[in-house]
Design a protein around this motif. Structure first.
Motif, PDB file in Angstrom:
ATOM      1  N   PHE A  41       0.813  -1.213   0.000  1.00  0.00           N
ATOM      2  CA  PHE A  41       0.000   0.000   0.000  1.00  0.00           C
ATOM      3  C   PHE A  41       0.848   1.265   0.000  1.00  0.00           C
ATOM      4  N   ALA A  42       2.075   1.180  -0.474  1.00  0.00           N
ATOM      5  CA  ALA A  42       2.976   2.335  -0.482  1.00  0.00           C
ATOM      6  C   ALA A  42       2.364   3.468  -1.294  1.00  0.00           C
ATOM      7  N   GLY A  43       2.293   4.645  -0.688  1.00  0.00           N
ATOM      8  CA  GLY A  43       1.751   5.816  -1.352  1.00  0.00           C
ATOM      9  C   GLY A  43       0.234   5.884  -1.379  1.00  0.00           C
ATOM     10  N   LYS A  44      -0.439   4.953  -0.747  1.00  0.00           N
ATOM     11  CA  LYS A  44      -1.909   4.932  -0.722  1.00  0.00           C
ATOM     12  C   LYS A  44      -2.402   5.485   0.616  1.00  0.00           C
ATOM     13  N   THR A  45      -3.617   5.999   0.611  1.00  0.00           N
ATOM     14  CA  THR A  45      -4.257   6.471   1.830  1.00  0.00           C
ATOM     15  C   THR A  45      -5.403   5.531   2.160  1.00  0.00           C
ATOM     16  N   VAL A  46      -5.485   5.120   3.421  1.00  0.00           N
ATOM     17  CA  VAL A  46      -6.506   4.177   3.865  1.00  0.00           C
ATOM     18  C   VAL A  46      -7.361   4.850   4.923  1.00  0.00           C
ATOM     19  N   LEU A  47      -8.685   4.806   4.769  1.00  0.00           N
ATOM     20  CA  LEU A  47      -9.605   5.378   5.743  1.00  0.00           C
ATOM     21  C   LEU A  47     -10.075   4.281   6.681  1.00  0.00           C
ATOM     22  N   LEU A  48      -9.828   4.452   7.959  1.00  0.00           N
ATOM     23  CA  LEU A  48     -10.276   3.517   8.990  1.00  0.00           C
ATOM     24  C   LEU A  48     -11.382   4.198   9.773  1.00  0.00           C
ATOM     25  N   ALA A  49     -12.556   3.598   9.803  1.00  0.00           N
ATOM     26  CA  ALA A  49     -13.694   4.178  10.515  1.00  0.00           C
ATOM     27  C   ALA A  49     -14.171   3.193  11.560  1.00  0.00           C
ATOM     28  N   GLY A  50     -14.636   3.696  12.677  1.00  0.00           N
ATOM     29  CA  GLY A  50     -15.149   2.836  13.729  1.00  0.00           C
ATOM     30  C   GLY A  50     -15.754   3.664  14.835  1.00  0.00           C
TER      31      GLY A  50
END
Length: 108
Positions: A41-50
């Motif tokens: 996932f290099a260079g990617k943005t991940v949204l974590l919701a909870g």
């Protein structure tokens, strides 16, 4: 590793056997061209919701960061709890039994 079921489904006898066993038709999956990638996932943005104060937020954020992602965290607010007002405050009649002292629903 080869996909044995996919290879079997390409000929008549194998397809008949797969159908007789009641197995679904195998689908060829998209696979990476190369081998193992250290940071997928290099260079990617991940949204974590909870939920706010969730127990897995730190672990998920650390795992996403270790895979090369930039984790963004969004906490949902904790839902409001039932009112504990006295019996003088009218509320809609819920399907649960009511407390003897007030109009809030019993949690039992």
């Amino acid at each position: 590793m080869s996909d044995v079921l996919i290879k079997m489904s390409r000929n008549r006898a194998g397809a008949a056997l797969i159908k007789a066993l009641g197995l679904p038709n195998p689908v060829e999956l998209a696979r990476a061209e190369g081998g193992y990638v250290a940071l997928p996932f290099a260079g990617k943005t991940v949204l974590l919701a909870g939920a706010a104060g969730g127990y897995a937020a730190e672990a998920l954020s650390a795992a996403a960061g270790a895979a090369g992602a930039t984790p963004l965290r969004q906490a949902r607010p904790t839902p409001p709890r039932a009112s504990t007002s006295c019996c003088s405050t009218p509320q809609a009649a819920p399907r649960r039994p009511r407390c003897a002292r007030c109009t809030t629903p019993s949690i039992r």
